[in-house]
Design a protein around this motif. Structure first.
Motif, PDB file in Angstrom:
ATOM      1  N   ARG A 183      27.308   3.432 -19.033  1.00 13.05           N
ATOM      2  CA  ARG A 183      27.096   4.859 -19.273  1.00 13.05           C
ATOM      3  C   ARG A 183      28.212   5.627 -18.575  1.00 13.05           C
ATOM      4  NH1 ARG A 183      22.063   6.272 -21.385  1.00 13.05           N
ATOM      5  NH2 ARG A 183      20.506   4.584 -21.331  1.00 13.05           N
ATOM      6  N   TYR A 184      28.855   6.492 -19.345  1.00 12.93           N
ATOM      7  CA  TYR A 184      30.034   7.213 -18.864  1.00 12.93           C
ATOM      8  C   TYR A 184      29.812   8.699 -19.140  1.00 12.93           C
ATOM      9  CZ  TYR A 184      35.075   8.535 -18.904  1.00 12.93           C
ATOM     10  OH  TYR A 184      36.300   9.117 -18.699  1.00 12.93           O
ATOM     11  N   ASN A 185      29.768   9.498 -18.076  1.00 12.18           N
ATOM     12  CA  ASN A 185      29.617  10.949 -18.203  1.00 12.18           C
ATOM     13  C   ASN A 185      30.803  11.626 -17.534  1.00 12.18           C
ATOM     14  OD1 ASN A 185      26.604  11.401 -19.212  1.00 12.18           O
ATOM     15  ND2 ASN A 185      26.567   9.751 -17.695  1.00 12.18           N
ATOM     16  N   GLN A 186      31.397  12.590 -18.243  1.00 14.10           N
ATOM     17  CA  GLN A 186      32.590  13.255 -17.712  1.00 14.10           C
ATOM     18  C   GLN A 186      32.558  14.739 -18.053  1.00 14.10           C
ATOM     19  OE1 GLN A 186      36.323  12.205 -19.574  1.00 14.10           O
ATOM     20  NE2 GLN A 186      37.526  12.711 -17.768  1.00 14.10           N
ATOM     21  N   ILE A 187      33.060  15.535 -17.139  1.00 13.76           N
ATOM     22  CA  ILE A 187      33.306  16.945 -17.370  1.00 13.76           C
ATOM     23  C   ILE A 187      34.730  17.224 -16.895  1.00 13.76           C
ATOM     24  CG2 ILE A 187      32.272  17.558 -15.141  1.00 13.76           C
ATOM     25  CD1 ILE A 187      32.101  19.721 -18.320  1.00 13.76           C
TER      26      ILE A 187
ATOM     27  N   GLU B 220      60.613  28.372 -21.167  1.00 15.05           N
ATOM     28  CA  GLU B 220      61.190  27.428 -20.215  1.00 15.05           C
ATOM     29  C   GLU B 220      60.168  26.475 -19.619  1.00 15.05           C
ATOM     30  OE1 GLU B 220      63.215  29.687 -17.288  1.00 15.05           O
ATOM     31  OE2 GLU B 220      64.944  30.111 -18.559  1.00 15.05           O
ATOM     32  N   HIS B 221      58.902  26.902 -19.546  1.00 14.25           N
ATOM     33  CA  HIS B 221      57.890  26.099 -18.871  1.00 14.25           C
ATOM     34  C   HIS B 221      56.708  25.827 -19.790  1.00 14.25           C
ATOM     35  CE1 HIS B 221      59.516  26.344 -14.737  1.00 14.25           C
ATOM     36  NE2 HIS B 221      59.959  27.538 -15.112  1.00 14.25           N
ATOM     37  N   LYS B 222      56.150  24.628 -19.641  1.00  9.34           N
ATOM     38  CA  LYS B 222      54.876  24.269 -20.246  1.00  9.34           C
ATOM     39  C   LYS B 222      54.020  23.670 -19.133  1.00  9.34           C
ATOM     40  CE  LYS B 222      56.748  23.392 -24.850  1.00  9.34           C
ATOM     41  NZ  LYS B 222      56.934  22.411 -25.937  1.00  9.34           N
ATOM     42  N   ILE B 223      53.235  24.536 -18.528  1.00  6.87           N
ATOM     43  CA  ILE B 223      52.477  24.175 -17.330  1.00  6.87           C
ATOM     44  C   ILE B 223      51.022  23.911 -17.704  1.00  6.87           C
ATOM     45  CG2 ILE B 223      51.779  24.906 -15.026  1.00  6.87           C
ATOM     46  CD1 ILE B 223      54.200  26.764 -14.999  1.00  6.87           C
ATOM     47  N   GLU B 224      50.485  22.845 -17.152  1.00  8.88           N
ATOM     48  CA  GLU B 224      49.071  22.537 -17.331  1.00  8.88           C
ATOM     49  C   GLU B 224      48.501  22.024 -16.028  1.00  8.88           C
ATOM     50  OE1 GLU B 224      46.186  19.472 -19.817  1.00  8.88           O
ATOM     51  OE2 GLU B 224      48.019  20.206 -20.771  1.00  8.88           O
ATOM     52  N   MET B 225      47.322  22.508 -15.687  1.00  9.09           N
ATOM     53  CA  MET B 225      46.616  22.027 -14.507  1.00  9.09           C
ATOM     54  C   MET B 225      45.156  21.835 -14.857  1.00  9.09           C
ATOM     55  SD  MET B 225      46.632  25.552 -12.268  1.00  9.09           S
ATOM     56  CE  MET B 225      48.418  25.652 -12.402  1.00  9.09           C
ATOM     57  N   GLY B 226      44.520  20.880 -14.180  1.00  9.17           N
ATOM     58  CA  GLY B 226      43.143  20.612 -14.544  1.00  9.17           C
ATOM     59  C   GLY B 226      42.408  19.788 -13.506  1.00  9.17           C
ATOM     60  N   ILE B 227      41.122  19.592 -13.770  1.00  8.62           N
ATOM     61  CA  ILE B 227      40.250  18.846 -12.875  1.00  8.62           C
ATOM     62  C   ILE B 227      39.235  18.090 -13.717  1.00  8.62           C
ATOM     63  CG2 ILE B 227      38.642  20.787 -12.606  1.00  8.62           C
ATOM     64  CD1 ILE B 227      38.283  19.881  -9.685  1.00  8.62           C
ATOM     65  N   SER B 228      38.803  16.931 -13.235  1.00 10.61           N
ATOM     66  CA  SER B 228      37.809  16.150 -13.974  1.00 10.61           C
ATOM     67  C   SER B 228      36.975  15.332 -13.007  1.00 10.61           C
ATOM     68  CB  SER B 228      38.492  15.241 -14.997  1.00 10.61           C
ATOM     69  OG  SER B 228      38.729  13.967 -14.508  1.00 10.61           O
ATOM     70  N   THR B 229      35.736  15.038 -13.433  1.00 14.36           N
ATOM     71  CA  THR B 229      34.829  14.184 -12.667  1.00 14.36           C
ATOM     72  C   THR B 229      34.115  13.243 -13.629  1.00 14.36           C
ATOM     73  OG1 THR B 229      34.461  15.838 -10.936  1.00 14.36           O
ATOM     74  CG2 THR B 229      32.802  14.121 -11.167  1.00 14.36           C
ATOM     75  N   ILE B 230      34.055  11.953 -13.256  1.00 16.77           N
ATOM     76  CA  ILE B 230      33.436  10.920 -14.086  1.00 16.77           C
ATOM     77  C   ILE B 230      32.339  10.241 -13.294  1.00 16.77           C
ATOM     78  CG2 ILE B 230      33.812   8.800 -15.401  1.00 16.77           C
ATOM     79  CD1 ILE B 230      36.784   9.583 -15.539  1.00 16.77           C
ATOM     80  N   LEU B 231      31.186  10.039 -13.929  1.00 20.97           N
ATOM     81  CA  LEU B 231      30.086   9.274 -13.350  1.00 20.97           C
ATOM     82  C   LEU B 231      29.956   7.969 -14.118  1.00 20.97           C
ATOM     83  CD1 LEU B 231      27.364  12.071 -12.967  1.00 20.97           C
ATOM     84  CD2 LEU B 231      29.049  11.319 -11.265  1.00 20.97           C
TER      85      LEU B 231
ATOM     86  N   GLU C 246      34.349   8.995 -10.016  1.00 18.00           N
ATOM     87  CA  GLU C 246      35.808   9.130  -9.996  1.00 18.00           C
ATOM     88  C   GLU C 246      36.163  10.582 -10.303  1.00 18.00           C
ATOM     89  OE1 GLU C 246      39.758   7.811 -12.581  1.00 18.00           O
ATOM     90  OE2 GLU C 246      37.919   6.610 -12.726  1.00 18.00           O
ATOM     91  N   SER C 247      36.935  11.205  -9.423  1.00 16.79           N
ATOM     92  CA  SER C 247      37.369  12.584  -9.618  1.00 16.79           C
ATOM     93  C   SER C 247      38.884  12.659  -9.568  1.00 16.79           C
ATOM     94  CB  SER C 247      36.774  13.502  -8.546  1.00 16.79           C
ATOM     95  OG  SER C 247      35.377  13.609  -8.699  1.00 16.79           O
ATOM     96  N   GLY C 248      39.424  13.640 -10.259  1.00 16.32           N
ATOM     97  CA  GLY C 248      40.866  13.809 -10.284  1.00 16.32           C
ATOM     98  C   GLY C 248      41.250  15.267 -10.453  1.00 16.32           C
ATOM     99  N   ILE C 249      42.380  15.623  -9.891  1.00 14.56           N
ATOM    100  CA  ILE C 249      42.952  16.945 -10.059  1.00 14.56           C
ATOM    101  C   ILE C 249      44.448  16.771 -10.306  1.00 14.56           C
ATOM    102  CG2 ILE C 249      43.285  17.242  -7.565  1.00 14.56           C
ATOM    103  CD1 ILE C 249      42.737  20.233  -8.001  1.00 14.56           C
TER     104      ILE C 249
ATOM    105  N   TRP D 187      34.519   6.818  -5.342  1.00 18.73           N
ATOM    106  CA  TRP D 187      33.468   6.406  -4.418  1.00 18.73           C
ATOM    107  C   TRP D 187      32.506   5.452  -5.125  1.00 18.73           C
ATOM    108  CZ3 TRP D 187      34.839  11.422  -5.470  1.00 18.73           C
ATOM    109  CH2 TRP D 187      35.386  12.175  -4.429  1.00 18.73           C
ATOM    110  N   THR D 188      32.148   4.344  -4.483  1.00 22.47           N
ATOM    111  CA  THR D 188      31.034   3.532  -4.967  1.00 22.47           C
ATOM    112  C   THR D 188      29.754   4.094  -4.369  1.00 22.47           C
ATOM    113  OG1 THR D 188      31.240   1.985  -3.125  1.00 22.47           O
ATOM    114  CG2 THR D 188      32.454   1.470  -5.129  1.00 22.47           C
ATOM    115  N   MET D 189      28.696   4.155  -5.163  1.00 27.10           N
ATOM    116  CA  MET D 189      27.455   4.801  -4.736  1.00 27.10           C
ATOM    117  C   MET D 189      26.301   3.795  -4.724  1.00 27.10           C
ATOM    118  SD  MET D 189      28.771   7.748  -4.288  1.00 27.10           S
ATOM    119  CE  MET D 189      27.291   8.644  -3.837  1.00 27.10           C
ATOM    120  N   GLY D 190      25.369   3.995  -3.797  1.00 23.11           N
ATOM    121  CA  GLY D 190      24.181   3.158  -3.728  1.00 23.11           C
ATOM    122  C   GLY D 190      23.179   3.534  -4.806  1.00 23.11           C
ATOM    123  N   PRO D 191      22.101   2.774  -4.912  1.00 22.73           N
ATOM    124  CA  PRO D 191      21.722   1.686  -3.993  1.00 22.73           C
ATOM    125  C   PRO D 191      22.520   0.412  -4.240  1.00 22.73           C
ATOM    126  CG  PRO D 191      20.103   1.921  -5.735  1.00 22.73           C
ATOM    127  CD  PRO D 191      21.073   3.034  -5.927  1.00 22.73           C
ATOM    128  N   SER D 192      22.906  -0.238  -3.178  1.00 26.81           N
ATOM    129  CA  SER D 192      23.666  -1.486  -3.290  1.00 26.81           C
ATOM    130  C   SER D 192      23.584  -2.245  -1.979  1.00 26.81           C
ATOM    131  CB  SER D 192      25.131  -1.207  -3.637  1.00 26.81           C
ATOM    132  OG  SER D 192      25.749  -0.464  -2.606  1.00 26.81           O
TER     133      SER D 192
END
Length: 802
Positions: free
Chosen positions: A395-399, A409-420, A448-451, A475-480
């Motif tokens: 199961r993969y959830n992302q926003i 002269e410029h093509k700028i892009e910035m962003g953020i994402s988080t995956i469960l 997993e998060s990224g910027i 980050w690895t998450m419990g329970p484990s």
């Protein structure tokens, strides 16, 4: 004087006789006047070339461009050609009457018959700083001869330099020495974990619902993360907001239908594309050993597009795929005897995308993604209706959200994402069986998060720079439960000295770091440039498998305390050159990628229901390098490309000095997909409006496989002894395919377009080896497994209603 007079009289007589003879001879010829015009504006084309029977060449006889030919009675092959236009061919019947022939040539530049579709014009491969990027349109992929008439995105990718697979029934592709799980495959922003139907025979992407794809194998933009090798970005078509459209096709393998329907004109539309196979009956027509084989699949893609206003759009994409495959091989689990083995796996994907334009330069895009991949193996119990199942899933959830700002002269892009991530490694469900117990490996959960930020900057007329920086955290998450092992012993169930239990919400391991991306372009002139690229990428999710190509049921695992994320660094350099009219493109690229923490299996590894996979795996280094050459022709009656790749993909595994902690004594060894030489060629030739012919040729060095180093005698039986992995190669692979497409053969209605496509896969019936295996029959004998050892013809009918 008399001599001179007599000489003049003789010359005049000869000239008169010659003129008389020529005039008499012309009486036996018919005059044909050929007038050549542009089909779009009806203007005269003065520099056209007219050929008769493909031999004689006639030039324009006057300044108006009218060609005058003198031909005797008979039948001739007449061809009219002009640079930049599609050649006109005609069977000409000449009798006693003069002929005035009006020929209109079609300008190929107006047909948009480009092999590679670029958003920035026909010379973007020279102008843009990114290298190792191959955009492909579905129009070109559909021209490549398809096996059994099935248009296949993955087979189209394999015709590009640096892209291979381990065989004809391989689950996925290997790109620049990477494993199949090192490729991030996206379908409208949703990840695809199994890109094939029927164990690798066909790709899962419905061709009529796809508009194109971008392959990033060199300069990977910072907006992409989570994989160590490449990105295949596939995008579905937006439904028509103006009128109803319907396309589809019928073949021996599957039937497909795609419908586009405006719900609110110019505002809201829906696209639904379905494909299903009904080919089980083909196995019953074969030999008796295939009677119990069953294989079928279906996929369904849909997209709703809502144009809220001039600044806001909303789209909802969905995809469903299902496969079923049954063999008559008997299986055993515990005390259960199974009558056959059944594989049932499916994918459910969806994405919701909102796009908002603040103005012509600034826009915001936000996407929510859900994916559920569910493979399972079924074992029907003997003399019972019960089925024992082995199921797993991801199961993969992302926003994610991105902000783009574009100027000259410029093509700028910035962003953020988080995956469960929520992974079920394996669950054994006995059903009603009383001899099998329920069993399950613990679930794996992680975040997993990224910027990121990236900018494509034009420094000057000659210099362009693309710079990106991504930071990812995992980050690895419990329970484990995390076990601790005796450092003086290999990791196993016998070397555990302690363990720690982590509750839900607690993290047992954390990884992360910066991932810089850089691409630089220097223009030598208007039609050529050189480029340099560097990318660092981290991968936290991988397949653990002990097979040559990962099966659809292979186990996916996230990084943990002992399975470290893979980190790759890619260096690449290239030279790019176009012809002045952008009809021809040439590229030369060289690359090297080093990877830390690549994963491989220990000898005899078993991952089924294994809660601690660190006891079955080893990690080490990877090194892949190569040179790629490609020449393509983008426009004209004949289009296509030819490319050659020399590449190597090597691994080194040496965790410790013990035999169990290293592979091949810690030396570098070839990976399963190390195929040094690769040659691909594809050509599509259009003959008028109704006929199109296609040819593809593929050659690859044989992939590595393992042969025994000796034999051990036990109880009067010989058993093979293996020491080195991948110490030999199967025979080289090569194949020629052919296709013939007939457009509108008899019907040419206003709103209906139909075509027949006849294909022959493996036209000279090359028995290519997929693998070599050993059997104990009067000693130990080697056998070659061939998937397609004969020519495979197919016929497909495609239609379009607009």
């Amino acid at each position: 004087m008399k001599t001179i007079i007599l000489l003049l009289i003789s010359i005049l007589f000869l000239l008169h006789f010659s003129s008389f003879s020529q005039g008499a001879d012309k009486q036996h010829f018919v005059t044909i006047k050929v007038i050549v015009r542009d089909s779009s504006d009806n203007s005269l084309l003065k520099d056209a070339v007219v050929r008769v029977d493909f031999q004689k060449v006639y030039s324009s006889s006057d300044s108006t461009g009218i060609h005058t030919l003198f031909l005797r009675k008979g039948t001739y092959a007449l061809s009219v050609s002009h640079l930049g236009y599609r050649t006109f061919n005609l069977k000409l019947f000449v009798n006693n009457k003069n002929i005035n022939l009006n020929v209109k040539l079609v300008n190929v530049a107006r047909e948009l018959d480009e092999v590679v579709v670029n958003s920035q014009g026909g010379n973007s491969n020279v102008v843009r700083p990114l290298l190792g990027v191959n955009p492909l349109s579905m129009k070109m992929i559909k021209r490549i001869p398809a096996m059994m008439g099935e248009t296949d995105v993955l087979r189209g990718l394999q015709m590009l330099p640096g892209v291979t697979s381990v065989g004809e029934a391989a689950n996925g592709v290997n790109i620049r020495g990477g494993t199949t799980d090192q490729n991030l495959i996206l379908l409208d922003d949703t990840p695809i974990f199994n890109p094939t139907h029927l164990f690798g025979l066909f790709s899962i992407f419905p061709p009529d619902a796809i508009t194109g794809l971008d392959l990033y194998k060199g300069g990977i933009p910072a907006r992409f993360g989570g994989r160590a090798s490449s990105v295949v970005d596939i995008y579905m078509i937006n439904p028509s907001l103006e009128k109803f459209k319907m396309t589809g096709g019928i073949s021996l393998v599957s039937n497909r239908l795609t419908i586009e329907q405006p719900l609110i004109k110019d505002k809201l539309g829906i696209m639904v594309s379905g494909r299903a196979s009904f080919n089980d009956f083909l196995f019953k027509l074969g030999p008796p050993r295939l009677e119990n084989i069953k294989a079928n699949f279906y996929d369904l893609a849909t997209k709703i597009y809502y144009k809220i206003n001039t600044k806001n759009t909303l789209s909802l994409s969905g995809y469903l795929s299902k496969d079923f495959f049954q063999t008559d091989l008997l299986g055993t689990i515990g005390n259960v005897n199974a009558t056959s083995t059944q594989y049932d796996y499916r994918t459910v994907n969806s994405s919701l995308k909102w796009f908002h334009a603040f103005n012509s330069k600034l826009n915001l895009q936000t996407v929510a993604v859900y994916t559920h991949y569910q493979p399972q193996t079924l074992l029907p119990e003997l003399n019972s209706n019960n089925k024992v199942s082995i199921a797993s899933g991801i199961r993969y959830n992302q926003i994610k959200s991105s902000l783009s700002y574009n100027t000259e002269e410029h093509k700028i892009e910035m962003g953020i994402s988080t995956i469960l991530y929520d992974i079920n490694p394996g669950t054994l469900n006995p059903g009603t069986s009383k001899s099998v117990n329920f069993k399950s490996a613990p679930a794996e959960k992680s975040i997993e998060s990224g910027i990121y930020v990236e900018d494509e900057y034009t420094l000057s007329k000659r210099f362009n720079l693309s710079f990106g920086l991504r930071y990812s955290q995992y980050w690895t998450m419990g329970p484990s439960t995390v076990r601790y092992y005796d450092p003086s012993l290999p990791k196993s169930d016998f070397s555990v000295i302690d363990s720690t239990v982590y509750q839900s919400g607690q993290s047992s391991a954390k990884y992360g770091g910066f991932e810089p991306r850089l691409a630089l372009k220097y223009s030598l002139n208007e039609v050529s440039s050189i480029k340099f690229g560097y990318s660092l990428m981290r991968q936290y999710l991988q397949v653990v498998s002990n097979t040559t190509t990962p099966l659809p049921t292979s186990r996916w695992a996230t990084s943990n305390k002992y399975i470290k994320p893979q980190v790759s660094q890619l260096f690449s350099v290239g030279y790019f050159k176009n012809s002045k009219d952008n009809v021809y493109e040439f590229s030369l690229e060289a690359y090297q990628r080093t990877t830390e923490n690549i994963i491989d299996f220990k000898p005899g590894a078993d991952f089924l229901f294994q809660p601690y996979i660190e006891t079955q795996t080893l990690q080490g280094k990877g090194n892949a390098y190569g040179i790629e050459l490609m020449l393509s022709k983008k426009k004209g009656a004949a289009t296509g490309w030819i490319n050659y790749t020399y590449s190597r993909a090597l691994n080194q595994i040496k965790v410790g000095d013990r035999f169990e902690e290293q592979i091949n004594n810690g030396k570098w060894y070839a990976t399963n997909f190390d195929r040094p030489h690769s040659l691909n060629a594809t050509i599509s030739v259009a003959q008028g409006k109704h006929h199109e012919f296609g040819f593809t040729f593929v050659y690859n060095t044989g992939r590595p496989f393992t042969v025994p180093d000796g034999f051990v005698m036990y109880n009067d039986v010989k058993y093979p002894f293996y020491r080195d992995r991948n110490n030999d190669r199967i025979k080289d692979y090569h194949r020629l395919d052919f296709s013939w497409t007939i457009h509108n053969p008899t019907l040419n209605k206003k709103y209906w377009e139909g075509s027949w496509t006849f294909t022959v896969y493996n036209i000279y019936a090359r028995a290519n080896a997929y693998s070599v295996y050993l059997r104990s029959e009067n000693g130990l004998r080697a056998y070659q497994l061939t998937i397609f050892g004969s020519a495979i013809p197919s016929l497909t009918y495609n239609f379009k209603f607009i």
